[in-house]
Write a protein that holds these residues in place. Structure first.
Motif, PDB file in Angstrom:
ATOM      1  N   VAL A 176       0.862  -1.175   0.000  1.00 46.95           N
ATOM      2  CA  VAL A 176       0.000   0.000   0.000  1.00 46.95           C
ATOM      3  C   VAL A 176       0.898   1.225   0.000  1.00 46.95           C
ATOM      4  O   VAL A 176       1.568   1.499   0.984  1.00 46.95           O
ATOM      5  CB  VAL A 176      -0.929   0.041   1.227  1.00 46.95           C
ATOM      6  CG1 VAL A 176      -1.749   1.311   1.198  1.00 46.95           C
ATOM      7  CG2 VAL A 176      -1.833  -1.164   1.233  1.00 46.95           C
ATOM      8  N   ILE A 206      -5.904   0.844  -2.510  1.00 47.65           N
ATOM      9  CA  ILE A 206      -6.251   1.015  -1.095  1.00 47.65           C
ATOM     10  C   ILE A 206      -6.355   2.500  -0.764  1.00 47.65           C
ATOM     11  O   ILE A 206      -7.285   2.940  -0.069  1.00 47.65           O
ATOM     12  CB  ILE A 206      -5.220   0.337  -0.195  1.00 47.65           C
ATOM     13  CG1 ILE A 206      -5.044  -1.131  -0.569  1.00 47.65           C
ATOM     14  CG2 ILE A 206      -5.612   0.456   1.262  1.00 47.65           C
ATOM     15  CD1 ILE A 206      -6.301  -1.941  -0.470  1.00 47.65           C
ATOM     16  N   PHE A 250      -9.563   3.684  -1.949  1.00 41.99           N
ATOM     17  CA  PHE A 250     -10.680   3.280  -1.101  1.00 41.99           C
ATOM     18  C   PHE A 250     -10.734   4.119   0.176  1.00 41.99           C
ATOM     19  O   PHE A 250     -11.810   4.518   0.625  1.00 41.99           O
ATOM     20  CB  PHE A 250     -10.580   1.795  -0.760  1.00 41.99           C
ATOM     21  CG  PHE A 250     -11.601   1.367   0.241  1.00 41.99           C
ATOM     22  CD1 PHE A 250     -12.917   1.228  -0.133  1.00 41.99           C
ATOM     23  CD2 PHE A 250     -11.256   1.154   1.559  1.00 41.99           C
ATOM     24  CE1 PHE A 250     -13.873   0.856   0.788  1.00 41.99           C
ATOM     25  CE2 PHE A 250     -12.212   0.791   2.482  1.00 41.99           C
ATOM     26  CZ  PHE A 250     -13.522   0.641   2.097  1.00 41.99           C
ATOM     27  N   VAL A 251      -9.558   4.389   0.762  1.00 41.67           N
ATOM     28  CA  VAL A 251      -9.526   5.185   1.989  1.00 41.67           C
ATOM     29  C   VAL A 251     -10.179   6.542   1.744  1.00 41.67           C
ATOM     30  O   VAL A 251     -11.057   6.983   2.500  1.00 41.67           O
ATOM     31  CB  VAL A 251      -8.080   5.353   2.483  1.00 41.67           C
ATOM     32  CG1 VAL A 251      -8.017   6.404   3.572  1.00 41.67           C
ATOM     33  CG2 VAL A 251      -7.530   4.037   2.985  1.00 41.67           C
ATOM     34  N   GLU A 303     -14.052   6.300   1.209  1.00 41.05           N
ATOM     35  CA  GLU A 303     -14.867   6.235   2.419  1.00 41.05           C
ATOM     36  C   GLU A 303     -14.831   7.555   3.179  1.00 41.05           C
ATOM     37  O   GLU A 303     -15.804   7.934   3.816  1.00 41.05           O
ATOM     38  CB  GLU A 303     -14.404   5.086   3.331  1.00 41.05           C
ATOM     39  CG  GLU A 303     -14.692   3.698   2.759  1.00 41.05           C
ATOM     40  CD  GLU A 303     -16.164   3.342   2.675  1.00 41.05           C
ATOM     41  OE1 GLU A 303     -16.880   4.000   1.912  1.00 41.05           O
ATOM     42  OE2 GLU A 303     -16.603   2.411   3.349  1.00 41.05           O
ATOM     43  N   LEU A 304     -13.704   8.251   3.093  1.00 48.67           N
ATOM     44  CA  LEU A 304     -13.653   9.559   3.763  1.00 48.67           C
ATOM     45  C   LEU A 304     -14.665  10.527   3.158  1.00 48.67           C
ATOM     46  O   LEU A 304     -15.270  11.327   3.878  1.00 48.67           O
ATOM     47  CB  LEU A 304     -12.243  10.146   3.645  1.00 48.67           C
ATOM     48  CG  LEU A 304     -11.262   9.699   4.717  1.00 48.67           C
ATOM     49  CD1 LEU A 304      -9.880  10.257   4.426  1.00 48.67           C
ATOM     50  CD2 LEU A 304     -11.725  10.165   6.083  1.00 48.67           C
ATOM     51  N   ILE A 325     -17.912   9.730   4.747  1.00 51.25           N
ATOM     52  CA  ILE A 325     -18.042  10.186   6.135  1.00 51.25           C
ATOM     53  C   ILE A 325     -18.259  11.695   6.190  1.00 51.25           C
ATOM     54  O   ILE A 325     -19.122  12.191   6.915  1.00 51.25           O
ATOM     55  CB  ILE A 325     -16.803   9.796   6.947  1.00 51.25           C
ATOM     56  CG1 ILE A 325     -16.702   8.284   7.029  1.00 51.25           C
ATOM     57  CG2 ILE A 325     -16.869  10.383   8.342  1.00 51.25           C
ATOM     58  CD1 ILE A 325     -15.415   7.823   7.627  1.00 51.25           C
ATOM     59  N   LEU A 331     -17.733  -0.720   0.767  1.00 51.60           N
ATOM     60  CA  LEU A 331     -17.112  -1.969   1.215  1.00 51.60           C
ATOM     61  C   LEU A 331     -17.145  -3.026   0.110  1.00 51.60           C
ATOM     62  O   LEU A 331     -16.197  -3.790  -0.062  1.00 51.60           O
ATOM     63  CB  LEU A 331     -17.815  -2.477   2.468  1.00 51.60           C
ATOM     64  CG  LEU A 331     -17.483  -1.651   3.708  1.00 51.60           C
ATOM     65  CD1 LEU A 331     -18.401  -2.004   4.845  1.00 51.60           C
ATOM     66  CD2 LEU A 331     -16.050  -1.872   4.116  1.00 51.60           C
ATOM     67  N   LEU A 338     -14.377  -2.268  -2.012  1.00 54.93           N
ATOM     68  CA  LEU A 338     -13.100  -2.738  -1.449  1.00 54.93           C
ATOM     69  C   LEU A 338     -12.852  -4.189  -1.838  1.00 54.93           C
ATOM     70  O   LEU A 338     -11.758  -4.538  -2.294  1.00 54.93           O
ATOM     71  CB  LEU A 338     -13.119  -2.595   0.077  1.00 54.93           C
ATOM     72  CG  LEU A 338     -11.935  -3.212   0.804  1.00 54.93           C
ATOM     73  CD1 LEU A 338     -10.650  -2.482   0.448  1.00 54.93           C
ATOM     74  CD2 LEU A 338     -12.128  -3.182   2.310  1.00 54.93           C
TER      75      LEU A 338
END
Lengths: 485, 793
Positions: free
Chosen positions: B67, B129, B132-133, B136-137, B140, B171, B174
């Motif tokens: 990563v 990755i 994806f991080v 999702e941020l 949020i 997800l 992911l």
């Protein structure tokens, strides 16, 4: 023999400390609990340092009954963090809740010694002894508040089911001994390897034995379908004890699970993999699903721990070095999230009474903004939302599963974390968006704020400095696999 | 440098609450400097990218997992980065006017700027990755922004709903990305996508693609997952303008475009994207006609626009990709602008219901002018870039295979006609129709709220008139990202006037349909409302049903497996053990095949009869003491068997243990209050019998199979051979006890000693308490009884 003693120095120190504290408690005038509790905390910290100082080279002791290696040291470090933090969390609790008896910290220490023995067991006999030292201490701790029905009931349930599982483990061990002729892990591995090279199928008695051992271990980690005790015991036990149950023994049992399956029974991976996959799948799905209907936060944490066990077992199911590394990372991060969450739960007091309903957290962001922030971090992290630590722990096991071509497991894992996210996020919504409930009693105590803060910082900042945990886990996995290979 | 560009948003966001307190009401002018500077930074890459180059930077992040914190800039990501930072600048300014004097302005800026950083990270990320991080941020930050007005229950529900849908889809994404990385052997997108054959020929292509599509569709609100987006309009208008029209919801489209060279070109890809895209386009447009709230009209047309983009990516080919590139920027311009206009109207009049608005041209002249320009671009009129986008889109639909041609073209015409109507509803109707009274006296928006719409409206004209530049700097680089070919080879030519050709005729049809729809809008609204009422179900209700279904399932699962009764837990454990054993038998060894009845002696028959008799009696007697005694008989019978098979020492131990167990159990049971009613119903007894028989049968089967194989005699032989030479003893059992396993024996002695000591202690304690009680002359209220230990044996 002296050399053997140096190998088990941390365990020895902790055991002697526990004995000394027992004597201190028994013969000192007045109520010695506070003193014993503080000294017990110090003892776990010193033991932690001793484990830290231990060399990571693999070393057998006591005729191969005990093994010290990098894997064991890593797991013992985690266990000791769990124990010492649980002890600190108990400082105020036992006085407030009227369970101030010096046996409590002493039993915690004995349980911890048992766990360290489990992690380092290299023989079915030492495995059983470590496990029972742990379990018997835990049965008593669970029922420590004899004056409350919930606590005694949970202790009794734990005892009966625990004894049953120990029985299964023992039955399995005796089958293994009967069919392989040894209880030593190294010899077992050799025998099975030779048989595999000679093209012999493992005997059915041996396989049945391994399955029984696994059933016993699955009970100790609290995996479905051997999970039934978890919610009742978590709810009934005093909260610092629940925090302890959810951290240290879980890690010890998981480490033992990994050591048994990846060590002596590594050759039988085709046989045990299916069982681990089944336990893992069921635990993830049930853990996520049943958590939704909980109203008590301790029961919620029980189901959450069942789910987390399922995820961690994905790493074990992979049966590879990457898988064990995933498991080690998972347990490490789980430990910090869990201790932090329990610190928050322990601060949930209104009018000098513990409250345990999830609804009591409503509007926490306005009454206690920092505590809400910490809890929010733990919940987001447990839901596996990046960039918090919980996401990376899931990532490591998912990747291991995909490398091992266990696609179903990885996909079901992801899907059940969607369901899981649902209830973790509901807590966040409760804290941040709902109207405040009654405010919690102040002050919480400086040690609680410290635990919450430290656990929150580790969970939040893992993605900036991942290497301490990850490289530790990596070395641990390598050392476990090196021994097996 | 690029990492700092991404991180800067988070850093400034963290400082924003403090800055807001320090600077006060004009803080937005200060905060807008960052997105503007970032825009300038990215703009300097335009010539580089248009020349066909790409930029990649990477640094180490998570060890051992491959990563990396790697970023990749090509045509697609550059255009997105420019939209994010450019529109972000105006949104920050707009917020300053819109939320003027709001208590939690600082917190709002924190969320907003963090979102900008996440979105930048998402479109620039090269590592799956990392992608994806940031993905999702954005979910949020969107959650926090939708729930910003947390006192309203509707916005709380919308916030959680958006997070569950987009986070859950994330997800799935992911899982898809991980499988993709594992198939390709690398987790850098630029490398994965340069080798499309590996992906499309993989056995995992279908699951991988479906998972990725699930992520993209949930984020970009594709039918039937579109319901969260209109609900998200509960957020303050700057959020709707920024996240839910021009940037975040396009993340799914971005992902599809990014994956297009790798996963695209297959039937699955074509049909999934075209069918869902077209359906979304039509459903979105159709539902938009039903609304009267300006923001909801815009929200549903956004859903439709996202469907259009998805459809274009799915169609593939030079025209569709060109149309996608153009429609992407066109939509961002006019939709972002119109949302801000809707917000200005709301801000200026106190309502945004199209039915209660009218005659605003006079009090809000600047807003009116801007709204008309934006509306014209949305309707696709010459010379706006919206016109070119529409022309190229028709060109694309006319270029596909015969059967789908008519369907897709008709869908596109209908979808665009809906857009024309919506443009009229938002851009014209509030300003031109007869004046109506509004909650506030209408007033013009402040400069901070006008600058964004003005610039975006101007861009709509500039990109249209300056089409050669649009072609060189936007269309060609984006097309290169979509089809994976070099920039220089792209046929990205654009025309403002194409001659009278089929696309133009379709444009005229579209406008005519749109004008008709606008004229009969009230009637159309009523008609659609009636249809929806007749259907009576929508995905939004489906979401509620799914949530409550999940909760019911959860309750059921808990009820079934968590009764709180120990006996149920024991039952479950035994059932599982039996199942485990049977499964193992079938999996590895099969069932026993040889049933040989050995010669049986009378003693054995007696012992067995005792054993079975004891077990049966234990299950049928009503008294607990009798049951304990019966169990004792079973134990004695086992001991007898040991004796018969010449293991006297074992038999002796067994006799002792059994006797002790019975005595202790009886003692304990005498202290425990016994409820006579605690007997089970017939069904319960039958169930218990079944479980008991299953466990017994499975153990017996396992034993039979086991003894069928040759017994491993190594252990016995070892002891036989070595007991005399090593331990000088002829009785092997004795030798094992005192020599080979002497340490165990020592341990046992130790345990017995400690147990004895504890018993002594307890008895003494009980005695002393009794004495004390007697000394106090209290009647037989035996406190010692309550304290007496149950489980210490």
């Amino acid at each position: 023999m002296t050399y053997d003693l140096a190998t088990i120095a941390p365990e020895l120190f902790l055991l002697v400390s526990a004995m000394a504290l027992l004597m201190l408690g028994a013969f000192r005038q007045g109520n010695p609990t506070g003193l014993v509790l503080s000294l017990a905390t110090v003892a776990t910290v010193i033991t932690f340092v001793l484990v830290w100082l231990q060399p990571t080279a693999r070393e057998l002791a006591f005729g191969g009954l005990f093994v010290r290696d990098g894997f064991g040291n890593f797991m013992k470090g985690l266990i000791l963090v769990g124990s010492s933090v649980s002890l600190i969390m108990a400082w105020r609790f036992i006085e407030r809740e009227n369970m101030s008896r010096f046996e409590f910290p002493v039993l915690m220490l004995f349980a911890t010694v048992g766990m360290m023995m489990m992690v380092s067991a290299n023989d079915l006999i030492s495995l059983y002894i470590g496990l029972e030292l742990q379990s018997l201490s835990l049965y008593v701790i669970a029922a420590f508040r004899r004056d409350t029905l919930r606590s005694t009931e949970s202790g009794l349930k734990y005892f009966v089911l625990g004894a049953l599982s120990s029985g299964m483990l023992l039955y399995g061990s005796s089958l293994v001994y009967g069919f392989a002729g040894t209880t030593n892990f190294n010899t077992l591995a050799e025998i099975l390897q030779q048989a595999a090279q000679a093209g012999e199928a493992p005997s059915i008695g041996l396989i049945v034995g391994v399955v029984f051992v696994m059933a016993g271990l699955a009970f100790k980690v609290g995996g479905v379908p051997f999970h039934m005790w978890t919610p009742d015991v978590y709810e009934g036990a005093p909260t610092p004890v629940t925090a302890f149950f959810a951290s240290a023994p879980k890690i010890a049992a998981m480490a033992l699970f990994a050591r048994v399956l990846m060590g002596p029974f590594a050759e039988l991976v085709a046989q045990w993999q299916q069982v681990v996959v089944a336990i893992s799948l069921l635990s993830m799905v049930l853990g996520a699903l049943a958590a939704i209907s909980q109203t008590n936060i301790k029961r919620l944490m029980a189901y959450s721990s069942i789910g987390h066990v399922g995820y961690a077992l994905i790493g074990l199911a992979a049966g590879t070095e990457a898988g064990v590394r995933g498991l080690a990372v998972y347990m490490a991060i789980y430990l910090f999230m869990n201790l932090g969450t329990f610190a928050v739960i322990l601060c949930m007091r209104q009018k000098d009474r513990m409250v345990e309903n999830i609804d009591d957290l409503r509007g926490l962001s306005r009454t206690h903004p920092l505590m809400a922030l910490a809890m929010g971090i733990f919940m987001f992290s447990m839901a596996g939302i990046p960039p918090l630590a919980g996401f990376f722990s899931k990532l490591y096991v998912f990747l291991a599963a995909i490398e091992a071509q266990l696609y179903t497991l990885a996909v079901v894992g992801v899907l059940s974390s969607v369901v899981g996210a649902f209830y973790y996020l509901r807590i966040v919504k409760l804290m941040y968006f709902d109207e405040p409930a009654e405010s919690f009693d102040q002050p919480f105590g400086r040690e609680m704020s410290l635990i919450m803060g430290a656990a929150g910082a580790i969970t939040l900042l893992f993605f900036v400095f991942p290497s301490p945990i990850v490289s530790g886990a990596e070395a641990a996995a390598a050392s476990l696999l090196a021994a097996a290979g | 440098m690029m990492s700092s560009a991404v991180i800067s948003g988070f850093v400034l966001g963290a400082l924003a609450p403090w800055l807001t307190r320090a600077v006060g009401a004009r803080v937005h002018w200060l905060l807008a400097v960052l997105p503007a500077a970032l825009f300038a930074y990215f703009a300097q890459f335009l010539p580089v990218i248009a020349a066909g180059e790409s930029v990649r930077v990477a640094s180490e992040w998570v060890p051992g997992l491959d990563v990396a914190l790697s970023f990749y800039l090509d045509g697609l990501s550059l255009i997105f980065a420019l939209l994010i930072t450019g529109i972000g600048t105006f949104i920050v300014l707009y917020t300053g006017g819109y939320l003027h004097g709001h208590q939690q302005l600082g917190r709002f800026f924190l969320y907003l700027l963090s979102f900008m950083g996440s979105m930048l990270g998402l479109v620039l990320a090269d590592n799956v990755i990392t992608l994806f991080v940031f993905w999702e941020l954005t979910s949020i930050t969107s959650f926090l922004l939708i729930g910003f007005n947390h006192t309203a229950p509707r916005s709380r529900r919308a916030a959680l709903q958006a997070l569950v849908v987009t986070g859950g889809g994330g997800l799935a994404l992911l899982a898809g990305l991980l499988i993709m990385a594992s198939v390709a052997g690398t987790s850098e997108l630029s490398e994965i996508l340069s080798n499309p054959e590996v992906l499309t020929s993989s056995a995992l292509y279908v699951p991988m693609t479906i998972l990725v599509l699930l992520g993209a569709f949930s984020k970009s609100a594709q039918f039937p997952l579109h319901f969260w987006l209109p609900n998200a309009m509960e957020a303050p208008t700057p959020v709707s303008a920024y996240l839910h029209s021009s940037t975040m919801v396009k993340a799914g489209v971005y992902l599809l475009a990014r994956m297009s060279p790798g996963l695209g070109g297959t039937e699955l890809w074509f049909y999934a994207l075209v069918i869902f895209g077209a359906a979304t386009m039509l459903v979105g447009g159709f539902l938009a006609m039903r609304q009267s709230d300006l923001k909801l009209v815009l929200a549903y047309t956004t859903v439709a626009a996202l469907g259009t983009l998805t459809m274009l990516i799915g169609l593939g080919g030079e025209y569709a990709f060109k149309a996608m590139a153009l429609f992407l920027i066109t939509h961002a311009f006019y939709k972002g602008g119109l949302f801000m206009v809707a917000g200005s109207i709301d801000h200026g009049t106190g309502t945004r219901d199209a039915l209660s608005l009218g005659g605003l041209a006079r009090p809000m002249p600047a807003t009116f002018a801007v709204a008309v320009l934006l509306g014209l671009s949305m309707a696709g009129i010459v010379p706006f870039v919206g016109f070119i986008a529409k022309e190229v889109m028709y060109e694309a639909t006319l270029h596909i295979g015969a059967t789908a041609l008519i369907l897709v073209t008709a869908a596109a015409v209908l979808g665009n006609a809906f857009n024309v109507v919506a443009a009229g509803i938002v851009g014209l109707r509030p300003f031109l129709s007869a004046h109506k009274p509004t909650p506030h006296h209408p007033h013009e928006a402040p400069p901070s709220m006008l600058i964004g719409p003005i610039v975006l409206a101007a861009l709509g004209v500039i990109c249209g008139v300056g089409f050669p530049l649009t072609s060189e700097f936007v269309a060609a680089p984006v097309m290169a990202s979509l089809n994976g070919l070099p920039v220089a080879e792209q046929a990205a030519g654009l025309y403002l006037w194409h001659g009278i050709k089929p696309p133009l005729i379709l444009s005229i049809v579209t406008l005519a349909l749109g004008a008709l729809g606008f004229a009969f809008w009230p009637q159309m609204r009523a008609g659609i409302a009636a249809i929806l009422k007749a259907i009576g179900w929508g995905p939004d209700r489906g979401y509620d049903q799914a949530v409550s279904g999940l909760e019911r399932l959860a309750y059921a699962a808990t009820r079934v497996q968590q009764t709180g009764y120990l006996r149920h837990y024991l039952m479950a454990t035994f059932v599982v053990v039996a199942a485990f054993m049977l499964a193992t038998l079938f999996a590895v060894g099969g069932l026993p095949t040889q049933f040989r009845v050995p010669t049986v002696y009378l003693t054995e028959v007696i012992a067995l009869a005792l054993l079975i008799g004891g077990a049966v009696v234990a299950t049928i007697v009503y008294s607990r003491v009798a049951a304990v005694a019966a169990i004792g008989v079973v134990g004695y019978a086992v001991a007898l068997l040991f004796l018969v098979f010449s293991a006297p020492d074992l038999a002796f131990t067994q006799f002792m243990v059994e006797t002790l167990t019975v005595v202790i159990l009886v003692l304990v049971l005498m202290r425990v209050p016994l409820e006579v009613s605690a007997f089970r119903a017939r069904a319960g007894r039958l169930r218990d019998a079944a479980i008991a028989i299953a466990v017994g049968a499975s153990i017996s089967l396992v034993l039979l199979t086991t003894v069928q194989g040759p017994l491993d005699l190594r252990l016995s032989e070892y002891f036989i051979e070595n007991s005399v030479p090593l331990a000088h003893g002829h009785n092997i059992v004795n030798v094992i006890l005192v020599d080979f396993r002497a340490l165990d024996t020592l341990g046992e002695i130790f345990v017995v000693t400690i147990a004895g000591l504890s018993c002594f202690g307890l008895v003494r304690l009980a005695l002393s308490r009794r004495k004390a009680a007697r000394a106090q002359l209290q009647p037989a209220h035996r406190t010692a009884a309550a304290e007496s230990p149950g489980g210490d044996a």
